[in-house]
Design a protein around this motif. Structure first.
Motif, PDB file in Angstrom:
ATOM      1  N   TYR A 156       0.835  -1.201   0.000  1.00 35.78           N
ATOM      2  CA  TYR A 156       0.000   0.000   0.000  1.00 35.78           C
ATOM      3  C   TYR A 156       0.874   1.258   0.000  1.00 35.78           C
ATOM      4  CZ  TYR A 156       0.924   0.338   5.051  1.00 35.78           C
ATOM      5  OH  TYR A 156       1.537   0.454   6.278  1.00 35.78           O
ATOM      6  N   GLY A 158       0.755   5.807  -1.484  1.00 37.13           N
ATOM      7  CA  GLY A 158       0.100   6.845  -2.264  1.00 37.13           C
ATOM      8  C   GLY A 158       0.191   6.624  -3.760  1.00 37.13           C
ATOM      9  N   GLN A 221      -8.684  -0.852  -3.420  1.00 37.90           N
ATOM     10  CA  GLN A 221      -9.591   0.090  -2.746  1.00 37.90           C
ATOM     11  C   GLN A 221     -10.889   0.290  -3.516  1.00 37.90           C
ATOM     12  OE1 GLN A 221      -6.608   0.983  -3.999  1.00 37.90           O
ATOM     13  NE2 GLN A 221      -6.800   2.806  -5.270  1.00 37.90           N
ATOM     14  N   SER A 251      -2.913  -1.332  -2.915  1.00 33.60           N
ATOM     15  CA  SER A 251      -3.962  -0.417  -2.504  1.00 33.60           C
ATOM     16  C   SER A 251      -3.343   0.941  -2.181  1.00 33.60           C
ATOM     17  CB  SER A 251      -4.684  -0.967  -1.266  1.00 33.60           C
ATOM     18  OG  SER A 251      -5.589  -0.018  -0.725  1.00 33.60           O
ATOM     19  N   ASP A 252      -4.173   1.973  -2.162  1.00 33.44           N
ATOM     20  CA  ASP A 252      -3.661   3.287  -1.794  1.00 33.44           C
ATOM     21  C   ASP A 252      -3.633   3.489  -0.286  1.00 33.44           C
ATOM     22  OD1 ASP A 252      -6.348   3.563  -1.220  1.00 33.44           O
ATOM     23  OD2 ASP A 252      -6.639   5.410  -2.352  1.00 33.44           O
ATOM     24  N   ARG A 253      -4.131   2.509   0.466  1.00 35.21           N
ATOM     25  CA  ARG A 253      -4.073   2.599   1.934  1.00 35.21           C
ATOM     26  C   ARG A 253      -4.109   1.191   2.516  1.00 35.21           C
ATOM     27  NH1 ARG A 253      -9.738   5.578   1.534  1.00 35.21           N
ATOM     28  NH2 ARG A 253      -8.876   5.747  -0.573  1.00 35.21           N
ATOM     29  N   ARG A 254      -3.777   1.071   3.788  1.00 33.67           N
ATOM     30  CA  ARG A 254      -3.753  -0.245   4.437  1.00 33.67           C
ATOM     31  C   ARG A 254      -5.174  -0.784   4.622  1.00 33.67           C
ATOM     32  NH1 ARG A 254      -0.824   0.007   9.834  1.00 33.67           N
ATOM     33  NH2 ARG A 254       0.653   1.248   8.652  1.00 33.67           N
ATOM     34  N   ALA A 257      -7.836   0.874   6.858  1.00 32.49           N
ATOM     35  CA  ALA A 257      -8.320   2.204   6.484  1.00 32.49           C
ATOM     36  C   ALA A 257      -9.199   2.190   5.241  1.00 32.49           C
ATOM     37  CB  ALA A 257      -7.134   3.142   6.255  1.00 32.49           C
ATOM     38  N   ASP A 276       4.439  -0.982   3.073  1.00 30.53           N
ATOM     39  CA  ASP A 276       4.083   0.274   2.433  1.00 30.53           C
ATOM     40  C   ASP A 276       5.208   0.768   1.536  1.00 30.53           C
ATOM     41  OD1 ASP A 276       5.729   0.908   4.658  1.00 30.53           O
ATOM     42  OD2 ASP A 276       5.062   2.988   4.561  1.00 30.53           O
ATOM     43  N   GLN A 428       0.511   7.197  12.001  1.00 34.83           N
ATOM     44  CA  GLN A 428      -0.196   6.328  11.057  1.00 34.83           C
ATOM     45  C   GLN A 428      -1.245   5.493  11.783  1.00 34.83           C
ATOM     46  OE1 GLN A 428       0.283   6.218   7.478  1.00 34.83           O
ATOM     47  NE2 GLN A 428      -1.743   5.370   7.920  1.00 34.83           N
ATOM     48  N   ASP A 432      -5.302   5.759  11.023  1.00 34.38           N
ATOM     49  CA  ASP A 432      -6.107   4.583  10.665  1.00 34.38           C
ATOM     50  C   ASP A 432      -7.330   4.436  11.565  1.00 34.38           C
ATOM     51  OD1 ASP A 432      -4.353   3.996   8.669  1.00 34.38           O
ATOM     52  OD2 ASP A 432      -3.256   2.462   9.799  1.00 34.38           O
ATOM     53  N   ALA A 438      -7.890  11.883  10.261  1.00 31.74           N
ATOM     54  CA  ALA A 438      -7.418  11.566   8.911  1.00 31.74           C
ATOM     55  C   ALA A 438      -7.913  12.600   7.907  1.00 31.74           C
ATOM     56  CB  ALA A 438      -7.882  10.171   8.503  1.00 31.74           C
TER      57      ALA A 438
END
Length: 459
Positions: A156, A158, A221, A251-254, A257, A276, A428, A432, A438
């Motif tokens: 994951y 950006g 995502q 994914s763009d996030r874990r 999230a 990441d 982080q 999350d 966030a």
């Protein structure tokens, strides 16, 4: 057909613009594998892998493509899309819904009818930095021994940081070793699933993905909120995992999230290894540009590479797109590549970022947003409010301004690198767990990524 160099370079320049004007799933699915084939009587012929891709570009993206082409090609240049290997003929427009192409299976060329793997996206071409070292090592491990460890592997980070590159590299490495490897985007998976349901081919769809040795699924995502597709992927995941076959996800996030994702899927994503891909620091951005320039037919001065690396902070795709556009324009116009030329090209482009905000301005912005002062963030105070604001400042300095841990520590009162890394992990965890936090931090990040901090202070 022999590819025309001028057509190829014009289309590369256009793609440099389209990379940031078209959303990521659409670009990867419909544009990434296209090539400029020829200029025929003032019309640029663009080769695409399938008839469906040609029809999609014609119907859905023609306007934005013509706009990008108009900025880099001679005035009046038209465009047409042609399936590679087919003779020139008018492309029929169909009103009926056409099923999207199936995913790429094992064949890097896509000759078996799937989305082709990008031959440039190999492990050898991936520039490893401190922020991507673990993700790279994990990807290599699963590619060399699918299903043996780290299953699933969940990468994951950006936009534009190299996740897709790693997924293509994993699939190509496994395919070269004789494994049945599949790479596809979540959008393509969803489209094919819906088509299978509509055409009553659900059994064939399920069988298709449960017999592979390695499945690499990008942009997971986009499963959020799609209940039927989540159900299909849940059973596909279980079948592959139970059979000891490898699953690699980006994914763009874990997982924790991801909104509107079923808990049973989220828990399965966390079975294996979560890694990441962070924002590249200045040294890594420079190395990426140097490697990309080495593959170019046009010499790029080090001063230009240094300028681009300092100007574009957080997106590998923007780095490469900027260099592609600059070299293409230089070749097409017969002019030298200079820092001034780079500044003009970036200044005229929607891809350009504004002059990078200073660490001092970022700290002031965070302090104002959290009701404290820059002096408090630089101090030794450890009360909860100041500590959280300081951790947010670490996050912004690292991910929006692209500073190294050492530089972040220096900017925040000469703190050591270990303290900075600990603060990154802590914030982080809070991001999350706290949607409100966030959202607030996301607004700060967007402001600095766009070069327009919400609060500023003279240096």
């Amino acid at each position: 057909m022999v590819v025309s160099p001028s057509a190829s370079r014009i289309w590369e320049a256009a793609l440099g613009r389209l990379q940031i004007q078209v959303n990521r799933p659409s670009y990867d699915t419909w544009l990434r594998e296209s090539v400029g084939l020829a200029l025929e009587e003032g019309v640029l012929v663009v080769g695409v892998p399938t008839t469906f891709a040609a029809e999609w570009l014609e119907r859905r993206l023609r306007g934005v493509i013509e706009e990008a082409l108009g900025a880099v090609a001679p005035a009046g240049t038209g465009i047409t899309f042609r399936v590679q290997g087919q003779a020139a003929e008018p492309m029929p427009m169909q009103a009926s819904v056409v099923a999207p192409p199936p995913a790429a299976i094992a064949d890097p060329t896509g000759a078996d009818g799937g989305m082709p793997l990008n031959p440039r996206y190999t492990f050898g071409a991936f520039v490893v930095g401190g922020a991507s070292q673990l993700a790279y090592a994990a990807a290599r491990a699963v590619a060399e021994a699918p299903g043996a460890a780290y299953n699933p592997l969940f990468i994951y980070g950006g936009v534009g940081l190299g996740k897709t590159h790693l997924l293509h590299a994993v699939a190509q490495h496994a395919a070269a070793a004789g494994k049945h490897a599949v790479y596809l985007t979540t959008e393509a998976f969803t489209n094919e699933f819906l088509t299978a349901i509509r055409e009553r081919r659900a059994d064939a769809f399920r069988e298709r993905y449960r017999r592979v040795d390695l499945l690499a699924l990008d942009d997971i995502q986009f499963l959020s909120g799609k209940e039927s597709t989540q159900e299909a992927f849940f059973h596909t995941f279980n079948a592959l995992h139970d059979a000891g076959h490898q699953v690699v996800i980006a994914s763009d996030r874990r997982p924790a999230a991801l909104p509107m994702l079923e808990e049973r899927l989220r828990s399965r994503f966390e079975w294996g290894l979560l890694v990441d891909v962070g924002t590249p620091d200045l040294e890594t951005r420079t190395a990426i540009l140097q490697a990309h320039a080495a593959r170019s037919r046009v010499p790029v001065p080090e001063s230009v590479i240094e300028y681009l690396a300092q100007r574009i902070l957080s997106n590998v795709r923007q780095l490469e797109g900027a260099l592609n556009r600059l070299t293409a324009l230089a070749e097409l116009t017969g002019t030298a590549i200079t820092v001034e030329r780079a500044a003009e090209a970036l200044g005229a482009s929607t891809m350009a970022t504004s002059t990078p905000a200073s660490p001092r301005a970022a700290i002031a912005s965070v302090a104002a947003a959290f009701g404290t002062t820059p002096a408090a963030l630089l101090s030794k105070r450890r009360d909860k409010a100041v500590t959280q604001a300081r951790q947010v400042a670490v996050h912004v300095l690292t991910h929006a301004l692209g500073l190294s841990a050492t530089s972040v520590g220096e900017a925040l009162g000469n703190r050591d690198r270990t303290t900075v890394l600990y603060a990154l992990k802590q914030i982080q965890t809070h991001l999350d767990a706290d949607l409100s936090l966030a959202t607030q931090v996301g607004a700060l990040m967007r402001a600095f990524t766009n070069g327009a901090p919400t609060h500023s202070q003279q240096d």
